[in-house]
Design an enzyme around this catalytic site. Structure first.
Site, mmCIF file in Angstrom:
data_model
loop_
_atom_site.group_PDB
_atom_site.id
_atom_site.type_symbol
_atom_site.label_atom_id
_atom_site.label_comp_id
_atom_site.label_asym_id
_atom_site.label_seq_id
_atom_site.Cartn_x
_atom_site.Cartn_y
_atom_site.Cartn_z
ATOM 1 N N ASN A 16 5.629 -82.536 -32.294
ATOM 2 C CA ASN A 16 6.355 -81.519 -33.050
ATOM 3 C C ASN A 16 7.619 -81.204 -32.251
ATOM 4 O OD1 ASN A 16 7.276 -79.301 -34.420
ATOM 5 N ND2 ASN A 16 5.399 -78.099 -34.218
ATOM 6 N N ARG A 101 5.771 -84.259 -36.973
ATOM 7 C CA ARG A 101 6.178 -83.249 -37.941
ATOM 8 C C ARG A 101 7.662 -83.468 -38.246
ATOM 9 N NH1 ARG A 101 5.867 -76.707 -37.096
ATOM 10 N NH2 ARG A 101 6.607 -76.173 -39.169
ATOM 11 N N HIS A 189 7.111 -74.969 -44.074
ATOM 12 C CA HIS A 189 5.794 -74.583 -43.525
ATOM 13 C C HIS A 189 4.644 -75.237 -44.290
ATOM 14 C CE1 HIS A 189 7.826 -70.758 -41.800
ATOM 15 N NE2 HIS A 189 7.614 -71.616 -40.829
ATOM 16 N N ARG A 249 16.167 -65.220 -37.839
ATOM 17 C CA ARG A 249 16.830 -65.595 -39.108
ATOM 18 C C ARG A 249 16.812 -64.419 -40.081
ATOM 19 N NH1 ARG A 249 13.244 -70.816 -40.132
ATOM 20 N NH2 ARG A 249 12.836 -71.078 -37.909
ATOM 21 N N GLU A 390 -1.414 -76.686 -37.562
ATOM 22 C CA GLU A 390 -0.492 -77.727 -38.040
ATOM 23 C C GLU A 390 -0.725 -79.043 -37.297
ATOM 24 O OE1 GLU A 390 2.370 -74.677 -37.263
ATOM 25 O OE2 GLU A 390 3.454 -75.169 -39.094
#
Ligand code: ADP
Length: 406
Positions: A16, A101, A189, A249, A390
């Protein structure tokens, strides 16, 4: 699971990669064919004096390396360090595949894919859609191909889980030519949501076919409205900026603000991008930190309190929007760092969702129980805490692709 894969004694590497770090996990394959995480680590501080660290699944430090100051370690060097460590620890077992990923799979990829030259070129062409993430995801793929050209590499996309959404949900109210040029809602996501969807049957039977909203609240944050384990809508859209306020963000923003920043406040496009991605959200609002733990520790300070209230308000508001898509709500699931550990945030979100029939059980919430609402979940809407995985999803996908292509 094919016999060919199930019988293997090899390991899987899961990567990742971000702009300044590469996280990785090493999975062994259980006799029943399921992947089991044995090691997890990362190279942090890429671009500067980076640090490599790897721990076993029970938390023991099993490897580390510090590059000297001023060495400006790049992604290739970081990947080589990971691969060298792995080769020294394989103990004769083969590395079966490397699963990555990748943030963007465009419209074409609704499933993970085995990477070849054509796929890599296609994923490179998607970089303009995710310029801050996609190039960093693809770098380790190229570095690994150069080192081990015959190793199967698999790309798993954050967008893929959302590809089944209806056109009504995916399109902006923009002219057709702009939509055809790829300006549409993609959602992100997806690996986290896919994992949560996969474990819902074990959590409660009502969640399997119910109207479920999953709140992935990490540094990045989004909601996903799910029905029958499939994505119906998400708060993230064209980019990972949309929707909820996040660590750094801004989340949803009137596009008129961008024109104002450019024209009246005389910011250059790069400065606007940095402002919205890196200097806004909890960090920008509080002026203190993007880290929820640090903010909760200073929650009595007025500016920090306001930032937390705005953060929660935006989640509550968007839960209303996702519930509208689903036509009601049977369950709300909290996941990722803040969702899994942020007791106060969960309580405040649930206070704002009483109108949906969610009734916080403060004791269960504080005790970290799985179900954190009052009443019988078979009868009334309920809220749950489910840790995401994940990396596990990346490993499962790699095995499925290997089985398919064996
Ligand atoms: P990423 O998106 O980088 O994977 P994580 O899912 O690890 O991020 O989430 C990071 C966030 O989780 C940070 O804001 C951190 O403060 C928050 N967090 C971690 N542990 C706790 C905790 N015990 N209580 C509140 N927030 C926490």
């Amino acid at each position: 699971m094919s016999q060919a894969v199930q019988g293997q004694q090899g390991v899987l590497l899961v990567i990742n990669a971000g702009s300044s770090s590469i996280k990785f996990s090493v999975f062994e394959i259980e006799p029943n064919g399921d992947p089991h995480e044995r090691f997890g680590g990362q190279v942090e501080g890429i671009g500067g004096a980076a640090q490599f660290m790897v721990k076993s699944s029970d938390g023991e430090l099993v490897g580390s390396h510090d590059w000297p100051d001023g060495s400006a370690v790049d992604h290739d060097q970081a990947l080589h360090q990971i691969d060298d460590w792995l080769n020294a620890h394989l103990q004769g077992r083969p590395l079966l595949a490397c699963s990555h990923r990748v943030v963007h799979g465009g419209l074409r990829h609704a499933e993970p894919v085995l990477i070849d030259d054509a796929v890599l070129a296609e994923l490179e062409a998607l970089c303009p859609l995710a310029p801050l993430h996609q190039p960093h995801n693809l770098g380790p793929i190229r570095a690994m191909r150069a080192r081990q050209p015959n190793l199967p590499q698999i790309a798993c996309f954050d967008t893929a889980f959302h590809r089944g959404q209806s056109e009504v949900v995916q399109q902006f109210a923009l002219p057709q030519a702009v939509t055809k040029a790829g300006v549409r809602r993609y959602g992100f996501h997806g690996l986290s949501y896919e994992y949560i969807a996969s474990v819902l049957p074990q959590v409660h039977p009502r969640l399997v076919t119910g109207r479920v909203i999953v709140a992935h609240l990490g540094n990045g944050a989004s909601l996903c409205a799910m029905k029958d384990g499939r994505s119906m809508a998400s708060t993230m859209g064209f980019s990972a900026l949309d929707g909820l306020a996040m660590g750094t963000r801004c989340g949803s923003l009137d596009p008129g603000v961008v024109f104002h920043l450019l024209r009246e406040m005389k910011l250059a496009p790069d400065q606007v991008e940095r402002l919205l991605y890196r200097e806004s959200g909890l960090l920008g609002m509080s002026g203190v930190s993007n880290d929820m733990r640090a903010l909760r520790a200073r929650a009595t300070e007025p500016q920090v309190r306001l930032a937390l209230d705005i953060y929660v308000h935006r989640i509550v508001r968007e839960i209303g929007s996702m519930a509208a898509v689903l036509g009601g709500l049977d369950a709300l699931v909290f996941t990722a760092g803040i969702g899994e550990h942020g007791v106060d945030t969960r309580a405040e979100v649930l206070q704002g969702c009483q109108w949906l029939g969610l009734s916080l059980d403060a004791k269960r919430n504080e005790a970290g129980e799985r179900c954190i609402t009052q009443g019988d979940p078979a009868q009334v809407p309920s809220a749950w805490v489910i840790p995401t995985d994940e990396e596990g999803m990346l490993a499962r996908h790699a095995l499925a692709v290997l089985a398919r292509t064996a």
